[in-house]
Design a protein around this motif. Sequence first.
Motif, mmCIF file in Angstrom:
data_model
loop_
_atom_site.group_PDB
_atom_site.id
_atom_site.type_symbol
_atom_site.label_atom_id
_atom_site.label_comp_id
_atom_site.label_asym_id
_atom_site.label_seq_id
_atom_site.Cartn_x
_atom_site.Cartn_y
_atom_site.Cartn_z
ATOM 1 N N THR A 12 0.823 -1.199 0.000
ATOM 2 C CA THR A 12 0.000 0.000 0.000
ATOM 3 C C THR A 12 0.857 1.250 0.000
ATOM 4 N N THR A 20 2.194 1.781 -3.427
ATOM 5 C CA THR A 20 1.100 2.270 -4.264
ATOM 6 C C THR A 20 0.829 3.746 -3.990
ATOM 7 N N GLY A 21 0.879 4.118 -2.710
ATOM 8 C CA GLY A 21 0.663 5.517 -2.355
ATOM 9 C C GLY A 21 1.729 6.423 -2.924
ATOM 10 N N SER A 49 1.106 6.864 -6.544
ATOM 11 C CA SER A 49 -0.032 7.755 -6.769
ATOM 12 C C SER A 49 0.359 9.209 -6.556
ATOM 13 N N ASN A 89 -6.771 -0.962 2.185
ATOM 14 C CA ASN A 89 -5.657 -0.073 2.520
ATOM 15 C C ASN A 89 -5.550 1.081 1.538
ATOM 16 N N THR A 90 -5.684 0.769 0.255
ATOM 17 C CA THR A 90 -5.593 1.807 -0.776
ATOM 18 C C THR A 90 -6.683 2.850 -0.601
ATOM 19 N N TRP A 100 -5.956 5.020 2.494
ATOM 20 C CA TRP A 100 -4.936 6.042 2.274
ATOM 21 C C TRP A 100 -5.409 7.117 1.306
#
Length: 206
Positions: free
Chosen positions: A15, A18-19, A22, A166-167, A170
């Motif tokens: 996550t 991924t954050g 992003s 989780n995604t 966040w």
Amino acid sequence: MPTSFPLSITIIAITFVTGLASLTIYKIFNQNTDKLQNQKVNHNTITTIDRFCSIPAYLLPLLEGLQNFGQQILPDYPFSLMSLYKKTLMPFVIVYVTHPNWAFIVFFILYYLFVRPKSPIPNRPFLRFNVIQAILLFLINSLLGATFRALPIEFRMSLYGLMLCNTLFWFVLLTITYSVIKSIQGKYAKIPVISQAVKIQIDNRN
């Protein structure tokens, strides 16, 4: 259970990556996007009252996001984060969960004061922008939460389901934190799609 700790660390790590990705994409988007027309307003017209009165509205989407996603994944986070959550936001979440009608009451009050065409609040573009953005984030979080809960429980409890949770968690946390920081700075937030939709709403009303 012996496998729960590595699993939670894996979820958090994925996550986190991924954050970061992003945020990188968002930064690139932010640099190549024209500034919102609202930012042309002289910053001297954005008072300290406007800045800090814009912040409480974001508590509504924050509590909605914590209810939908935080309660499921925060227990898997390090104990220090869970302890901090229990001492700060958890009491508000408990009240929010036990009194669900309050969210809709606050929503309609904000709508009456800031969104409807004949608002009793004087023309405060910065304050209205942030309140409408908070309302939109609340509606998006509600929709995402309802969609996530509609998924099969086997998927929600699986690795992919926890990664998705989780995604989404966040997403809620970062967008609200970013918006609050911009409010304190007296600047208009620029969340892709969402801020543009708010700008359109304000332009149509003027």
